[in-house]
Each structure stands twice: as structure tokens, then as C-alpha cells.
Design a protein around this motif. Structure first.
Motif, mmCIF file in Angstrom:
data_model
loop_
_atom_site.group_PDB
_atom_site.id
_atom_site.type_symbol
_atom_site.label_atom_id
_atom_site.label_comp_id
_atom_site.label_asym_id
_atom_site.label_seq_id
_atom_site.Cartn_x
_atom_site.Cartn_y
_atom_site.Cartn_z
ATOM 1 N N ALA A 253 70.725 -34.055 96.852
ATOM 2 C CA ALA A 253 71.872 -33.919 95.920
ATOM 3 C C ALA A 253 71.475 -32.869 94.850
ATOM 4 C CB ALA A 253 72.345 -35.363 95.349
ATOM 5 N N ALA A 254 70.338 -33.134 94.210
ATOM 6 C CA ALA A 254 70.075 -32.319 93.112
ATOM 7 C C ALA A 254 69.850 -30.705 93.727
ATOM 8 C CB ALA A 254 68.643 -32.512 92.626
ATOM 9 N N MET A 255 69.476 -30.549 94.946
ATOM 10 C CA MET A 255 69.387 -29.122 95.412
ATOM 11 C C MET A 255 70.829 -28.710 95.654
ATOM 12 S SD MET A 255 67.477 -27.870 98.801
ATOM 13 C CE MET A 255 67.677 -26.171 99.246
ATOM 14 N N ALA A 256 71.738 -29.564 96.053
ATOM 15 C CA ALA A 256 73.254 -28.922 96.159
ATOM 16 C C ALA A 256 73.877 -28.490 94.822
ATOM 17 C CB ALA A 256 74.077 -29.989 96.848
ATOM 18 N N ALA A 257 73.586 -29.446 93.905
ATOM 19 C CA ALA A 257 73.933 -28.954 92.591
ATOM 20 C C ALA A 257 73.528 -27.897 92.149
ATOM 21 C CB ALA A 257 73.823 -30.094 91.711
ATOM 22 N N ILE A 258 72.333 -27.510 92.205
ATOM 23 C CA ILE A 258 71.844 -26.410 91.659
ATOM 24 C C ILE A 258 72.230 -25.162 92.609
ATOM 25 C CG2 ILE A 258 69.387 -25.000 91.815
ATOM 26 C CD1 ILE A 258 69.676 -27.004 89.350
ATOM 27 N N ASP A 259 72.247 -25.262 93.828
ATOM 28 C CA ASP A 259 72.825 -24.416 94.557
ATOM 29 C C ASP A 259 74.301 -23.844 94.144
ATOM 30 O OD1 ASP A 259 70.957 -23.773 96.290
ATOM 31 O OD2 ASP A 259 71.727 -24.818 98.161
ATOM 32 N N HIS A 260 75.077 -24.821 93.610
ATOM 33 C CA HIS A 260 76.336 -24.884 93.279
ATOM 34 C C HIS A 260 76.518 -23.900 92.057
ATOM 35 C CE1 HIS A 260 80.782 -25.356 93.013
ATOM 36 N NE2 HIS A 260 80.384 -25.952 91.658
ATOM 37 N N GLU A 261 75.439 -24.551 91.083
ATOM 38 C CA GLU A 261 75.397 -23.752 89.736
ATOM 39 C C GLU A 261 75.072 -22.232 89.852
ATOM 40 O OE1 GLU A 261 73.397 -24.474 85.345
ATOM 41 O OE2 GLU A 261 73.118 -25.876 87.100
ATOM 42 N N ILE A 262 73.991 -21.997 90.642
ATOM 43 C CA ILE A 262 73.622 -20.616 90.995
ATOM 44 C C ILE A 262 74.785 -19.871 91.644
ATOM 45 C CG2 ILE A 262 72.126 -19.068 92.698
ATOM 46 C CD1 ILE A 262 70.087 -21.358 92.434
ATOM 47 N N GLU A 273 71.404 -16.101 83.603
ATOM 48 C CA GLU A 273 71.308 -17.522 84.351
ATOM 49 C C GLU A 273 70.854 -17.784 85.526
ATOM 50 O OE1 GLU A 273 71.541 -21.645 83.193
ATOM 51 O OE2 GLU A 273 71.158 -19.752 82.138
ATOM 52 N N VAL A 274 71.360 -17.055 86.496
ATOM 53 C CA VAL A 274 71.076 -16.922 87.804
ATOM 54 C C VAL A 274 69.357 -16.572 88.044
ATOM 55 C CG1 VAL A 274 71.320 -15.707 90.143
ATOM 56 C CG2 VAL A 274 73.227 -16.310 88.494
ATOM 57 N N ASN A 275 68.888 -15.827 87.510
ATOM 58 C CA ASN A 275 67.691 -15.335 87.573
ATOM 59 C C ASN A 275 66.839 -16.589 86.831
ATOM 60 O OD1 ASN A 275 67.619 -12.900 88.749
ATOM 61 N ND2 ASN A 275 68.180 -11.789 86.753
ATOM 62 N N ARG A 276 67.086 -17.335 85.840
ATOM 63 C CA ARG A 276 66.640 -18.115 85.158
ATOM 64 C C ARG A 276 66.304 -19.330 86.377
ATOM 65 N NH1 ARG A 276 67.183 -23.140 83.109
ATOM 66 N NH2 ARG A 276 69.630 -22.914 83.466
ATOM 67 N N LEU A 277 67.744 -19.924 87.050
ATOM 68 C CA LEU A 277 67.656 -20.963 87.899
ATOM 69 C C LEU A 277 66.936 -20.713 89.112
ATOM 70 C CD1 LEU A 277 71.445 -21.549 87.758
ATOM 71 C CD2 LEU A 277 69.511 -23.310 86.935
ATOM 72 N N LEU A 278 66.810 -19.333 89.566
ATOM 73 C CA LEU A 278 66.198 -18.862 90.799
ATOM 74 C C LEU A 278 64.553 -19.105 90.391
ATOM 75 C CD1 LEU A 278 67.964 -16.059 92.244
ATOM 76 C CD2 LEU A 278 67.860 -18.284 93.344
ATOM 77 N N ALA A 279 64.253 -18.728 89.144
ATOM 78 C CA ALA A 279 62.582 -18.979 88.975
ATOM 79 C C ALA A 279 62.245 -20.508 88.766
ATOM 80 C CB ALA A 279 62.659 -18.148 87.822
ATOM 81 N N GLN A 280 63.132 -21.190 87.970
ATOM 82 C CA GLN A 280 62.848 -22.661 87.841
ATOM 83 C C GLN A 280 63.028 -23.430 88.777
ATOM 84 O OE1 GLN A 280 65.199 -23.925 84.346
ATOM 85 N NE2 GLN A 280 65.293 -25.910 85.095
ATOM 86 N N TYR A 281 63.793 -23.308 89.851
ATOM 87 C CA TYR A 281 64.084 -24.538 90.873
ATOM 88 C C TYR A 281 63.680 -23.857 92.188
ATOM 89 C CZ TYR A 281 66.305 -28.268 93.423
ATOM 90 O OH TYR A 281 66.377 -29.445 94.110
ATOM 91 N N MET A 282 62.580 -24.437 92.899
ATOM 92 C CA MET A 282 62.096 -23.740 94.069
ATOM 93 C C MET A 282 62.136 -24.760 95.027
ATOM 94 S SD MET A 282 61.806 -20.589 93.335
ATOM 95 C CE MET A 282 61.311 -20.404 94.888
ATOM 96 N N VAL A 283 62.210 -26.035 94.930
ATOM 97 C CA VAL A 283 62.248 -26.899 96.083
ATOM 98 C C VAL A 283 63.217 -26.788 97.084
ATOM 99 C CG1 VAL A 283 62.524 -29.529 96.841
ATOM 100 C CG2 VAL A 283 61.199 -28.886 94.661
ATOM 101 N N GLY A 284 62.849 -26.414 98.403
ATOM 102 C CA GLY A 284 63.890 -25.898 99.391
ATOM 103 C C GLY A 284 63.857 -24.418 99.425
ATOM 104 N N TYR A 285 63.068 -23.946 98.569
ATOM 105 C CA TYR A 285 63.167 -22.227 98.844
ATOM 106 C C TYR A 285 61.841 -21.692 98.761
ATOM 107 C CZ TYR A 285 68.000 -22.778 97.490
ATOM 108 O OH TYR A 285 69.354 -23.235 97.382
ATOM 109 N N MET A 286 61.326 -20.666 99.634
ATOM 110 C CA MET A 286 60.308 -20.303 99.766
ATOM 111 C C MET A 286 59.933 -19.354 98.445
ATOM 112 S SD MET A 286 58.869 -17.374 102.181
ATOM 113 C CE MET A 286 59.481 -18.008 103.457
ATOM 114 N N SER A 287 58.581 -19.701 97.942
ATOM 115 C CA SER A 287 58.112 -18.767 96.630
ATOM 116 C C SER A 287 57.069 -17.933 97.065
ATOM 117 C CB SER A 287 57.664 -19.869 95.616
ATOM 118 O OG SER A 287 57.058 -19.268 94.530
ATOM 119 N N MET A 288 57.110 -16.735 96.755
ATOM 120 C CA MET A 288 55.915 -15.568 97.239
ATOM 121 C C MET A 288 55.647 -14.715 95.844
ATOM 122 S SD MET A 288 56.126 -13.026 100.342
ATOM 123 C CE MET A 288 57.554 -12.168 99.913
ATOM 124 N N ASN A 289 54.355 -14.595 95.888
ATOM 125 C CA ASN A 289 53.824 -13.602 94.838
ATOM 126 C C ASN A 289 53.372 -12.194 95.748
ATOM 127 O OD1 ASN A 289 52.164 -11.918 93.283
ATOM 128 N ND2 ASN A 289 51.544 -13.722 91.958
#
Length: 418
Positions: A253-262, A273-289
Motif C-alpha cells: 500500500a505504501a509503495m502504491a501511494a509513493i508511485d502515485h505521488e511520483i 520533488e520527483v528526484n527527492r522521492l526517487l532517491a528517498q524511497y527504494m523498496v521495490g526498486y533497484m538501487s545502483m551506484n
């Protein structure tokens, strides 16, 4: 080529050299499948520019060596849902199925591998599968492919992990064939990280990936010509450079809400704000350096190739092909550079690196199979040639398979693209 002149192994950073598998097995079948929809660099250039990091299609091509990605119709639809119906760089195949699963792709790749070997599904003794992007908890991809192919109810196991699970499965297959009554093992890999494990607006990551599946058919052998060497390793100290957390039901539910907000913020043009959310919320998304991946992954792959050649006492001049995980063209070339600079391989090593990334993108566990098929299409593989198949992926996981290529009974079936 064996140990160093001091009788010791080189100072490897990653690999534990004495833990490996030596077996006799032959690659007798090969197949791959890539959907025919395309995403060009124009799409990700538009995304990056709208998010305040202006890039052109040529900029992206120079940075990665990538021009197009093969994707399913459903992924093109996802791109339009996020970026708009008029988003550039999205090219449909009018004959593509509207819905195509990872299992659908894996079945086609497996059928081509069987056809290339002139074998029947009823002969398969074990099925081993790999994916870093499927959502089949149970039945697994291996089990569903077994059902769809009409195999006997034999062992069917699936590994889930990043881009080196295929080398892990090569080692598992060798051990199954050496230690059991099984004589014919089917390996399959199917991937869709672009749609299933990245956020499309995280363009530095999502722009690297395509979709597809590959399959190998491996047979037990008694011939000295079929001696193969396989090694794998894992070093979670480097997990942060490439990681992915599968969301739990409690997080859905939290992931769906964040997706909707992005998406809402993107459509409103609030890109900070999009960039902030993408950097802050990573559960369910790959993170790569990306910088650290470029530094560490080639070294891990190069070590795996070097140590296997030492175990086989194979001179680097006698290794004809290095067909590595197709992660990025710059990473592929870096594998050769590390072998030359760190382990005194000849300068010609760089010419042995197969690079078929440009038109497919990173297919994770399916990429080595894709690269082998492309090498066959180009007429680059010949009877008796030694080849090394290294990979490195998130976690950090790494490995390689060293083998001779002995041809396929019906090579035309392996290189089919329709």
C-alpha cells in the motif's frame, strides 16, 4: 598457465581460487528470445531532460554503448502511462502479443534450445532457472516451463538473484550431471528488470535494461574434450553498490501511494520533488551506484576468467572468446583492461571480448545466452574454440564458466529471431 612463478595464486580481490568445479559436460543446445518492441535513447533523453539533467540520445549512447532496447508491448504501454502517450522513442511491433510473461519468453527460448540440439522435451532430466525480475513465487519459472514444455515431473529449481545467477546455475548443472543419474539439463533465464525492478524515471538505471530470455541444453560427457571449469563467489560487503529489495505485502500500500505521488509530481512538472522521492524511497526498486559498479564488476569477472584458465592450464592466447554478461559496453572493455594490466594477459585480449549490448540492453541473467546467440549469428564461434563466460551482479555475486564450443546440430534454430 597455472600458479604464479612463486607457486602462489595472484592476489585476487574477490575470488577464492581453490573452490571451483571441474566436470565433463557439453553445451548441445542454445536458444534466446527477445520481444520486438523497441525503446530508443530518445525516450530516456526526454525523461532525463524533463528531470533537470539534460541528456541527448547521443550522450546516452556514448556513455553506455546502447542504442535500443528490446521490450514487450506491456512495457511500452507502461512507458506511455508514465511519460505520456506522445513520449518519443517508443516503437511498437504490430504483431507483438498485448500481454507476454517472462514464462512465455522462457518457453520460446527453451524450445529453440531443444530444436538446435535435435532433442525432445521428454529427454530433459533437470530444469534449472534464473531470474532477477520475475514475480513467480510458486509455481516457479522452472516449474511453469516444465509444464508448458510437457516435460516429465523431474526436478525443476529456480534461483533468484542478480546478473550472475546464470554462472551459478552452470555450476549447479555441472554438479547435477556429475553426481546424479541426470544426463540432460535445461537451463533457462528470463528477465524484465526495466519494467519489474527499476522505476522508469530513475533513468540512469532503467535506461540500461532490456527484456528477454535465453536457454542452454547441457549434456553429461565422458570425453576429455568436454572438460569444463566453473567458479562462483559472493561478497556482501559490496552489497550497497547494486541492490534490490522485493516489497512485502505489508509494504504494497505504501509503495502504491509513493508511485502515485511520483507520477503526480512528474505530470505536474515538479521535478525536484520527483528526484527527492526517487532517491528517498527504494523498496521495490533497484538501487545502483554506477561508478562503483564500473570499478568492481569488471575486476570480479576478470579474476574469474584468470583463475579458471590457471586451473585448466590454458594459456591466454588459447582462449578465443570472452563472452561476458552484457552489462554495459564500457564495463565489457574494462574486463579486458583488467586482465591485461593486472594479470599480464596479452594486448590481444581486448579483441576477444564480445559486445552485443548495443541493440538489446542489459538482460541480466539472460544476457550471456543472448551474446552467445549473437556471436553465432555473426559466425564468430567455431568448433573446438575455448570460451569464458563470466558475469557479475548485485549482492555482490560473480562467477564464470570455461568451456570448449563444439557446435550445434541445428544451429539455424539457435539463431532464429522470429
Amino acid at each position: 598457465m597455472a600458479l604464479t612463478t612463486t607457486g602462489l595464486w595472484p592476489q585476487y580481490t574477490y575470488i577464492v581460487p581453490d573452490i571451483y568445479t571441474k566436470a565433463k559436460m557439453r553445451l548441445v543446445g542454445l536458444g534466446m528470445y527477445a520481444p520486438r518492441g523497441l525503446i530508443t535513447n530518445d525516450f530516456f533523453a526526454a525523461i532525463s531532460t524533463s528531470l533537470g539533467s539534460s541528456r541527448s540520445a547521443k550522450d546516452l549512447e556514448r556513455a553506455t554503448g546502447l542504442e535500443t532496447r528490446r521490450v514487450r508491448a506491456s512495457t511500452l504501454n507502461l512507458c506511455r502511462q508514465i511519460a505520456g502517450a506522445d513520449a518519443p522513442g517508443l516503437i511498437d511491433d504490430p504483431e507483438a502479443p498485448a500481454e507476454e510473461s517472462l514464462v512465455d519468453m522462457a518457453v520460446i527460448a527453451a524450445q529453440r534450445a531443444l530444436a538446435s540440439a535435435g532433442r525432445d522435451a521428454s529427454e530433459i532430466d533437470t530444469i534449472l532457472a534464473a531470474s532477477s525480475s520475475d514475480n513467480e513465487a510458486f509455481p516457479t519459472i522452472a516449474g511453469l516451463v516444465q509444464l508448458r514444455l510437457g516435460c516429465r515431473p523431474v526436478r525443476a529449481s529456480t534461483l533468484k538473484g542478480a546478473c550472475a545467477c546464470d554462472t551459478e546455475i552452470f555450476q549447479m548443472a555441472a554438479e547435477v550431471l556429475a553426481a546424479s543419474t541426470a544426463r540432460l539439463v535445461l537451463i533457462i533465464a528470463a528477465e524484465s528488470l526495466l519494467a519489474n525492478a527499476t522505476h522508469l524515471l530513475d533513468w540512469k538505471t532503467s535506461s540500461l535494461f532490456g527484456e528477454g530470455a535465453s536457454a542452454f541444453l547441457l549434456e553429461r560427457s565422458d570425453s576429455e574434450e568436454d572438460e569444463t571449469y566453473i567458479i562462483n563467489g559472493y561478497d556482501a560487503r559490496h552489497a550497497a553498490i547494486l541492490c534490490y529489495q522485493t516489497p512485502l505485502r505489508t509494504e504494497a500500500a505504501a509503495m502504491a501511494a509513493i508511485d502515485h505521488e511520483i507520477l503526480h509530481m512528474y505530470q505536474k512538472g515538479k521535478m525536484e520533488e520527483v528526484n527527492r522521492l526517487l532517491a528517498q524511497y527504494m523498496v521495490g526498486y533497484m538501487s545502483m551506484n554506477g561508478k562503483r559498479v564500473y570499478r568492481e564488476a569488471p575486476r570480479a569477472m576478470a579474476e574469474c576468467v584468470d583463475v579458471l584458465c590457471r586451473h585448466a592450464q590454458l594459456d591466454p592466447d588459447d582462449l578465443t572468446h570472452i563472452i561476458a554478461h552484457q552489462a554495459n559496453s564500457r564495463i565489457l572493455q574494462r574486463v579486458g583492461e583488467v586482465l591485461i594490466s593486472e594479470y599480464q594477459w596479452p594486448e590481444s585480449t581486448s579483441t576477444k571480448i564480445a559486445d552485443h549490448f548495443r541493440y538489446y540492453g542489459n538482460l541480466s541473467n539472460a544476457s550471456i545466452g543472448m551474446a552467445l546467440v549473437e556471436s553465432l549469428r555473426k559466425g564468430n564461434l567455431h568448433e573446438g574454440e575455448w570460451m569464458a563466460l563470466p558475469a557479475a551482479g548485485g549482492g555482490m555475486h560473480y562467477g564464470a564458466w570455461l568451456l570448449r564450443y563444439h557446435g550445434l546440430k541445428h544451429v539455424e534454430e539457435a539463431i532464429r529471431d522470429a
